[in-house]
Design a protein around this motif. Structure first.
Motif, PDB file in Angstrom:
ATOM      1  N   GLU A 241       1.271  -3.397  -7.864  1.00  0.00           N
ATOM      2  CA  GLU A 241       1.707  -2.065  -7.442  1.00  0.00           C
ATOM      3  C   GLU A 241       1.581  -1.061  -8.582  1.00  0.00           C
ATOM      4  O   GLU A 241       1.185   0.112  -8.359  1.00  0.00           O
ATOM      5  N   ASP A 242       1.875  -1.467  -9.809  1.00  0.00           N
ATOM      6  CA  ASP A 242       1.721  -0.566 -10.958  1.00  0.00           C
ATOM      7  C   ASP A 242       0.254  -0.207 -11.169  1.00  0.00           C
ATOM      8  O   ASP A 242      -0.100   0.964 -11.473  1.00  0.00           O
ATOM      9  N   MET A 244      -2.029  -0.086  -8.868  1.00  0.00           N
ATOM     10  CA  MET A 244      -2.474   0.812  -7.802  1.00  0.00           C
ATOM     11  C   MET A 244      -1.954   2.221  -8.016  1.00  0.00           C
ATOM     12  O   MET A 244      -2.643   3.205  -7.690  1.00  0.00           O
ATOM     13  N   ARG A 245      -0.758   2.370  -8.565  1.00  0.00           N
ATOM     14  CA  ARG A 245      -0.228   3.722  -8.835  1.00  0.00           C
ATOM     15  C   ARG A 245      -0.882   4.354 -10.054  1.00  0.00           C
ATOM     16  O   ARG A 245      -1.034   5.576 -10.107  1.00  0.00           O
ATOM     17  N   ASN A 246      -1.227   3.560 -11.032  1.00  0.00           N
ATOM     18  CA  ASN A 246      -1.833   4.078 -12.266  1.00  0.00           C
ATOM     19  C   ASN A 246      -3.164   3.376 -12.499  1.00  0.00           C
ATOM     20  O   ASN A 246      -3.256   2.438 -13.305  1.00  0.00           O
TER      21      ASN A 246
END
Length: 247
Positions: A241-242, A244-246
């Protein structure tokens, strides 16, 4: 020409006819005898069993009752719900009347009866001696009130009863000065049958206990591995998830 000839019966016909009449008379007499016997039983039964009671249970004996009363057997688990015979001492009236030395000697005699006397009497098929020795063992068991509280405490813990009831029984056991000298109780808080009488564990039970320990160890390792796997999956999910966000 007007005369009618009458043939005389043969001996065979006479014998058959006579035997048939005799057989019918015998059957009638047998039926009458059976009816008389039934009447005698019906007349004598009420007088014979009227008011008769058992010398052991005190209950009325009636063999013709389709629903006879059966005296209930005492329960090994729910002992407080049913008391048969004798007077039960209330918990607040329980006191330890034996000295420490008397309790120690009483326990030693109990162990001797359970481990030596009873098996020897059973092998010699001395039923009367076995019953007498077993009654002596029960009297010595009841002489020390701690044994009864220990049994109730064991059942309470094993059945998962509320903590307040377990605490109540533990305090009552402490009031009776705990187990007699020579009897050690483990972390479970109560003594089992084998510990009271110092009965060794059989090879079969020792094997089953070892198998159970092995299974429990495997289950614990499996749970630890599963927990570690779940943690790794959660860590990978957070990392994904990190990313995909960054990007």
């Amino acid at each position: 020409s007007g005369l009618v000839s009458v043939s005389s019966p043969s001996p065979t016909q006479l014998f058959a006819t006579g035997s048939s009449f005799l057989g019918e008379d015998d059957e009638d007499e047998d039926e009458e005898d059976e009816e008389d016997d039934d009447e005698d039983i019906e007349l004598s039964t009420p007088r014979r069993y009227a008011g008769a009671t058992s010398p052991f249970t005190g209950m009325k004996l009636d063999p013709w009752d389709p629903n006879p009363l059966i005296k209930p057997r005492p329960s090994r688990i729910f002992k407080d719900d049913l008391t048969l015979g004798g007077s039960k001492v209330k918990d607040e009236d329980l006191v330890q009347s034996m000295s420490s030395e008397e309790r120690k000697e009483n326990l030693q005699v109990m162990r001797g009866i359970r481990k030596s006397d009873l098996p020897d009497l059973r092998m010699r098929k001395d039923h009367a001696g076995w019953v007498e020795a077993n009654n002596d063992l029960n009297r010595r068991y009841e002489k020390d009130p701690w044994f009864g509280i220990n049994e109730r405490l064991r059942d309470s813990i094993m059945l998962g009863e509320p903590d307040d009831k377990v605490k109540y029984l533990q305090d009552l056991a402490d009031k009776l000065l705990g187990p007699p000298p020579g009897l050690e109780i483990g972390k479970k808080g109560y003594a089992v049958h084998t510990e009271i009488y110092e009965i060794g564990i059989s090879p079969t039970r020792a094997t089953s206990m070892l198998d159970r320990e092995i299974r429990e160890d495997r289950a614990a390792r499996g749970r630890a591995m599963m927990g570690e796997r779940v943690k790794n999956q959660e860590k990978q999910q957070r990392q994904y998830e990190d990313d995909m966000r960054n990007p």
